[in-house]
Design a protein around this motif. Structure first.
Motif, mmCIF file in Angstrom:
data_model
loop_
_atom_site.group_PDB
_atom_site.id
_atom_site.type_symbol
_atom_site.label_atom_id
_atom_site.label_comp_id
_atom_site.label_asym_id
_atom_site.label_seq_id
_atom_site.Cartn_x
_atom_site.Cartn_y
_atom_site.Cartn_z
ATOM 1 N N SER A 126 0.819 -1.221 0.100
ATOM 2 C CA SER A 126 0.118 -0.027 -0.079
ATOM 3 C C SER A 126 0.874 1.353 -0.086
ATOM 4 O O SER A 126 0.481 2.398 -0.493
ATOM 5 C CB SER A 126 -0.857 -0.042 1.501
ATOM 6 O OG SER A 126 -0.156 -0.062 2.389
ATOM 7 N N TRP A 127 2.131 1.147 0.170
ATOM 8 C CA TRP A 127 2.903 2.465 0.341
ATOM 9 C C TRP A 127 3.361 2.738 -0.954
ATOM 10 O O TRP A 127 3.782 3.754 -1.329
ATOM 11 C CB TRP A 127 4.378 2.029 0.956
ATOM 12 C CG TRP A 127 5.088 0.819 0.390
ATOM 13 C CD1 TRP A 127 5.200 -0.320 0.866
ATOM 14 C CD2 TRP A 127 6.094 0.884 -0.674
ATOM 15 N NE1 TRP A 127 5.722 -1.291 -0.061
ATOM 16 C CE2 TRP A 127 6.517 -0.075 -0.720
ATOM 17 C CE3 TRP A 127 6.574 2.081 -1.189
ATOM 18 C CZ2 TRP A 127 7.560 -0.566 -1.691
ATOM 19 C CZ3 TRP A 127 7.551 1.673 -2.418
ATOM 20 C CH2 TRP A 127 8.056 0.367 -2.440
ATOM 21 N N LYS A 128 3.011 1.950 -2.145
ATOM 22 C CA LYS A 128 3.406 2.324 -3.685
ATOM 23 C C LYS A 128 2.135 3.110 -3.933
ATOM 24 O O LYS A 128 2.168 3.836 -5.085
ATOM 25 C CB LYS A 128 3.371 1.062 -4.292
ATOM 26 C CG LYS A 128 4.308 0.064 -3.791
ATOM 27 C CD LYS A 128 4.320 -1.187 -4.846
ATOM 28 C CE LYS A 128 5.408 -2.128 -4.220
ATOM 29 N NZ LYS A 128 5.431 -3.275 -5.111
ATOM 30 N N VAL A 129 1.099 3.356 -3.428
ATOM 31 C CA VAL A 129 0.125 4.326 -3.605
ATOM 32 C C VAL A 129 0.189 5.670 -3.341
ATOM 33 O O VAL A 129 0.504 6.035 -2.316
ATOM 34 C CB VAL A 129 -1.435 3.860 -2.922
ATOM 35 C CG1 VAL A 129 -2.258 4.900 -3.583
ATOM 36 C CG2 VAL A 129 -1.771 2.333 -3.462
ATOM 37 N N PRO A 130 0.394 6.673 -4.408
ATOM 38 C CA PRO A 130 0.703 8.072 -3.990
ATOM 39 C C PRO A 130 -0.139 8.628 -3.076
ATOM 40 O O PRO A 130 -1.548 8.194 -3.221
ATOM 41 C CB PRO A 130 0.880 8.735 -5.423
ATOM 42 C CG PRO A 130 0.722 7.582 -6.549
ATOM 43 C CD PRO A 130 0.282 6.448 -5.996
ATOM 44 N N LYS A 131 0.177 9.409 -2.171
ATOM 45 C CA LYS A 131 -0.646 10.144 -1.465
ATOM 46 C C LYS A 131 -1.490 11.468 -2.085
ATOM 47 O O LYS A 131 -2.474 11.571 -1.557
ATOM 48 C CB LYS A 131 0.071 11.046 -0.301
ATOM 49 C CG LYS A 131 0.924 9.775 0.590
ATOM 50 C CD LYS A 131 -0.043 8.866 1.284
ATOM 51 C CE LYS A 131 0.746 7.779 2.288
ATOM 52 N NZ LYS A 131 -0.343 6.936 2.999
ATOM 53 N N GLU A 132 -1.020 11.889 -3.130
ATOM 54 C CA GLU A 132 -1.855 12.743 -4.018
ATOM 55 C C GLU A 132 -1.452 12.707 -5.457
ATOM 56 O O GLU A 132 -0.540 11.950 -5.874
ATOM 57 C CB GLU A 132 -1.202 14.134 -3.498
ATOM 58 C CG GLU A 132 0.329 14.391 -3.605
ATOM 59 C CD GLU A 132 0.899 15.690 -3.069
ATOM 60 O OE1 GLU A 132 1.987 16.129 -3.372
ATOM 61 O OE2 GLU A 132 0.011 16.287 -2.330
ATOM 62 N N GLY A 133 -2.117 13.340 -6.283
ATOM 63 C CA GLY A 133 -2.042 13.271 -7.552
ATOM 64 C C GLY A 133 -3.033 12.408 -8.311
ATOM 65 O O GLY A 133 -3.527 11.407 -7.658
ATOM 66 N N PRO A 134 -3.318 12.303 -9.559
ATOM 67 C CA PRO A 134 -4.042 11.311 -10.333
ATOM 68 C C PRO A 134 -3.672 9.928 -10.213
ATOM 69 O O PRO A 134 -2.500 9.679 -10.365
ATOM 70 C CB PRO A 134 -4.231 11.956 -11.775
ATOM 71 C CG PRO A 134 -3.078 12.614 -11.948
ATOM 72 C CD PRO A 134 -2.486 13.288 -10.524
ATOM 73 N N VAL A 135 -4.428 9.081 -9.761
ATOM 74 C CA VAL A 135 -4.241 7.672 -9.963
ATOM 75 C C VAL A 135 -5.229 6.833 -10.632
ATOM 76 O O VAL A 135 -6.408 7.032 -10.294
ATOM 77 C CB VAL A 135 -4.117 7.106 -8.276
ATOM 78 C CG1 VAL A 135 -3.778 5.632 -8.210
ATOM 79 C CG2 VAL A 135 -2.872 7.954 -7.586
#
Length: 755
Positions: free
Chosen positions: A40-49
């Motif tokens: 789950s640390w690979k998910v960016p905290k901000e920006g389009p995903v």
């Protein structure tokens, strides 16, 4: 009165979203015994995903689990692309719309029977030409971009896109039908392989079989998804998140379905319209263990972020759509394969799981992420070496062992009871039987009270599964809808059951004080409030105690077999066979593993249980008192590196589901990398005041004696420098100074100030 403004597609109210997610998270936690996020640390905290999820094994439960995990781990909310057919359901559609879902139409949901029959007049030389009998291809139902759909065979229906309508009885396809089954349906012949290739090649007969009139078919329309793409682009350009299941629909197959082009069009279109948006595509593996069963387990694995090349998006915008979409789909598919466990068929998956259990002969309980990774690597190895004679022979032996324990009525992990003596099994049986009876005191009331909900949800979910199987072209047994309808039915029936009990007990109290069990003078409002709290508590207690009771109940059978002399001997033989088979599997994996995985030995998932070399004893670590005695000054003035297992290690950066003592902390299994410890060294300065610096400890490879020698050497050199400074002071007092010594004095003074 002004007309009410229509909400945008995918409109999300974050308060409604959170309330909806909290409500259904309770149900998810009750249905699943464990949901473990990985990576789950690979998910960016901000920006389009853009979350790309597969396999879609649980119809409406998959989005709920993903939304719950992402919200819990990253505090981000997701717009989920949902089938338009599902959005039209009253309850499901209302809840999905409230949570910001984006409706997507699917052509296969709008297929309808067409009149007449179709066949291939020249399947050998021109498989793109389709001719009809009693058809009218010029009707409004047929359009370029639509699809011809053949009848299902083994729950699979072939389809092909229409490229050109040449007349009422003639159509040209964009690509030919694939597979031998489709060719048999369209020609009435059987002289072709499973891939649809004719045995005699170009010399084969041209037309269909004599007297063959064709096959019935269905027509699927072409859909305009412009509004959907625009809504997705808007969300992503605003820095939001989108989740899509690119297989197109839920299924219960063991392999990934072909990915739909929509996910590539969305990602390429987003970057093409805004190249600096920094879009990240996160592949998500939805790995379940018996997804349709109550109290099952799941591992939600997030893969490495995929970036959309700007050059590829420009090619897509310039008109090279087919090449750009194909390249993007292949990249996404590779990302999904890295986070999922896929097998060509169910039998292969069962074989791999049996080998995985045998590859762990010590019976060590592995964390779920390790089980998933081990299954994935075993499948990769099997696909590469499945024709190897050693693997072919091993497969036969494993299947024979499975048949043996199935005949005995035990599972693989229960074969270990053969190691226990008959006397021990006898007393263990009675101990567990008494324990089961005690647990039943807590289980039976809740089971009787909630039994109607279980029976109703099971019956209705099976009914929905049969309906979904009849409507689908890809489902095998439609198990992907079972969990969804079990939860939905339980949500509807459970409150009704509780309300019925509350009304019944309240009426009985008014009528005869519940047959005299309750005293007089109780206020009905308090009686109702007590029931509202007691009934869910009793049900939850039955759930928790029932898990332990069920495990104990399952273990009684093997214990009885061990007490029986005849069956006990068979179990002992199965145990001996299992040990030999486990050793053989380990030898083969140790032989073939290094050929396939470069990091096999350095990052092996399970240590070799048959190695005879004892583990190396680590050198004794020196205490702080020893260092103080050996150092020329207090050790508090230095920053000693902390051991990852020491109490002083910084654990605050670790994920809540992990610790350094967890087996899942291996770098191929941990959900996030460890946070490096920051050492604050002194500011360097010139001259005599410059402090020494230790060399990196990584080159020492754990030899603490070498560390101690280097520390002593550094201390000794520093002591020599201090002695030289004291001599310089004596010379300064006597007036014997030089320009060089004055410069050194200035550097020393500066160094002391900085320190």
């Amino acid at each position: 009165m002004a007309p009410k403004k229509k909400k945008d597609i995918g409109y999300m109210n974050k308060y409604v979203y959170d309330a909806f997610l909290w409500t259904f998270s309770v149900l998810v936690e009750l249905f699943f015994r464990e949901v473990h996020p990985r990576g789950s640390w690979k998910v960016p905290k901000e920006g389009p995903v853009l979350f790309v999820c597969a396999p879609h094994a649980n119809q409406f439960v998959d989005p709920l689990i993903l939304m719950r995990v992402v919200k819990k781990e990253t505090e981000r909310r997701i717009h989920v692309l949902t089938a338009e057919k599902s959005m039209k359901r009253k309850f499901v559609g209302t809840m999905a719309a409230a949570s910001g879902a984006v409706p997507v139409g699917r052509a296969m949901d709008k297929t309808r029977p067409a009149s007449g029959k179709i066949y291939l007049p020249d399947a050998v030389n021109d498989p793109l030409l389709v001719r009809g009998v009693g058809t009218n291809f010029e009707a409004n139902d047929f359009q370029v971009g639509g699809s011809l759909v053949l009848p299902k065979v083994n729950n699979v229906a072939a389809s092909a896109e229409i490229l050109e309508i040449k007349g009422p009885e003639e159509i040209r396809l964009k690509r030919p039908f694939k597979g031998g089954v489709a060719m048999q349906q369209l020609t009435g012949r059987n002289d072709m392989t499973e891939d649809g290739i004719f045995v005699n090649g170009k010399s084969s007969a041209i037309g269909p079989a004599p007297g063959y009139e064709g096959t019935v078919f269905q027509i699927a329309p072409k859909l305009n998804q412009t509004e959907v793409y625009d809504a997705v682009h808007t969300v992503l350009h605003r820095g939001g998140t989108i989740a899509i299941f690119p297989e197109g629909g839920s299924h219960d197959r063991t392999e990934l379905l072909p990915l739909k082009a929509g996910v590539a069009i969305m990602s390429l279109g987003t970057v093409a319209s805004k190249p600096d948006c920094n879009l990240k595509i996160i592949p998500v593996g939805m790995n379940y263990f018996h997804a349709h069963k109550f109290r099952s387990r799941a591992v939600i694995e997030f893969g490495n972020a995929i970036e959309v090349p700007v050059e590829l998006a420009q090619r897509f915008q310039a008109g090279e759509r087919r090449e750009a979409i194909g390249q993007m789909l292949e990249t996404i598919r590779e990302g999904l394969i890295s986070v999922t466990v896929t097998a060509p068929d169910y039998d292969t998956l069962m074989l791999i799981q049996a080998v995985r259990r045998l590859y762990n002969p010590k019976g060590t309980k592995l964390p779920l992420p390790r089980v998933v990774e081990l299954n994935r690597r075993l499948i990769q190895g099997y696909n590469k070496y499945k024709d190897d004679p050693r693997i072919v022979d091993l497969k036969k032996e494993v299947l024979s062992y499975n048949a043996q324990i199935l005949a005995l009525g035990v599972r693989d992990h229960q074969v270990q009871y053969a190691r226990v003596s008959g006397v021990t099994c006898f007393f263990l049986f009675w101990y567990r039987l008494v324990k089961l009876c005690l647990l039943s005191i807590f289980v039976v009331p809740g089971t009787l009270m909630f039994g109607l909900v279980f029976l109703t949800s099971k019956w209705y979910s099976k009914r929905k599964a049969r309906q979904a199987l009849a409507e689908s072209n890809v489902k095998v047994q439609a198990r992907d809808v079972l969990a969804t309808w079990k939860l939905l039915v339980a949500m509807a029936v459970a409150p009704l059951v509780y309300t019925y009990y509350v009304v019944l007990i309240t009426w009985l109290y008014h009528y005869n004080r519940v047959f005299g069990f309750l005293p007089d003078g109780l206020r009905k409002r308090y009686l109702i409030m007590a029931q509202v709290m007691i009934y869910p508590t009793v049900t939850y207690a039955a759930l928790r105690f029932g898990e332990a009771a069920l495990d104990i109940f399952k273990s009684l059978g093997p214990l009885i077999k061990m007490v029986n002399p005849w069956t006990g001997n068979e179990l002992a033989k199965a145990q001996a066979r299992r040990e030999k088979l486990a050793e053989r599997i380990t030898d083969i994996i140790n032989t073939l593993g290094p050929e396939m995985f470069d990091d096999f030995h350095s990052k092996r998932i399970i240590s070799d249980p048959f190695t005879q070399s004892p583990p190396a004893t680590p050198p004794r670590q020196k205490s702080k008192a020893d260092a103080e005695r050996e150092a020329p000054e207090p050790v508090e003035s230095y920053d000693f590196p902390a051991s990852p297992t020491s109490p002083t290690s910084d654990r605050n950066g670790l994920h809540k589901n992990e610790s350094f003592t967890d087996l899942a902390n291996q770098d191929i299994f941990s959900t996030r990398p460890s946070t490096p410890k920051k050492h604050h060294s002194r500011r360097p300065s010139g001259g005599f005041g410059q402090g020494f610096q230790l060399k990196p400890f990584s080159t020492i490879d754990g030899n603490l004696d070498e560390v101690s020698k280097r520390i002593k050497s550094g201390m000794r050199s520093r002591g020599h420098r201090r002695s030289s400074v004291e001599d310089w002071h004596q010379e300064e007092e006597s007036g014997a100074t030089t320009p060089r010594s004055e410069a050194s004095h200035d550097e020393l003074t500066m160094s002391r100030k900085e320190r």
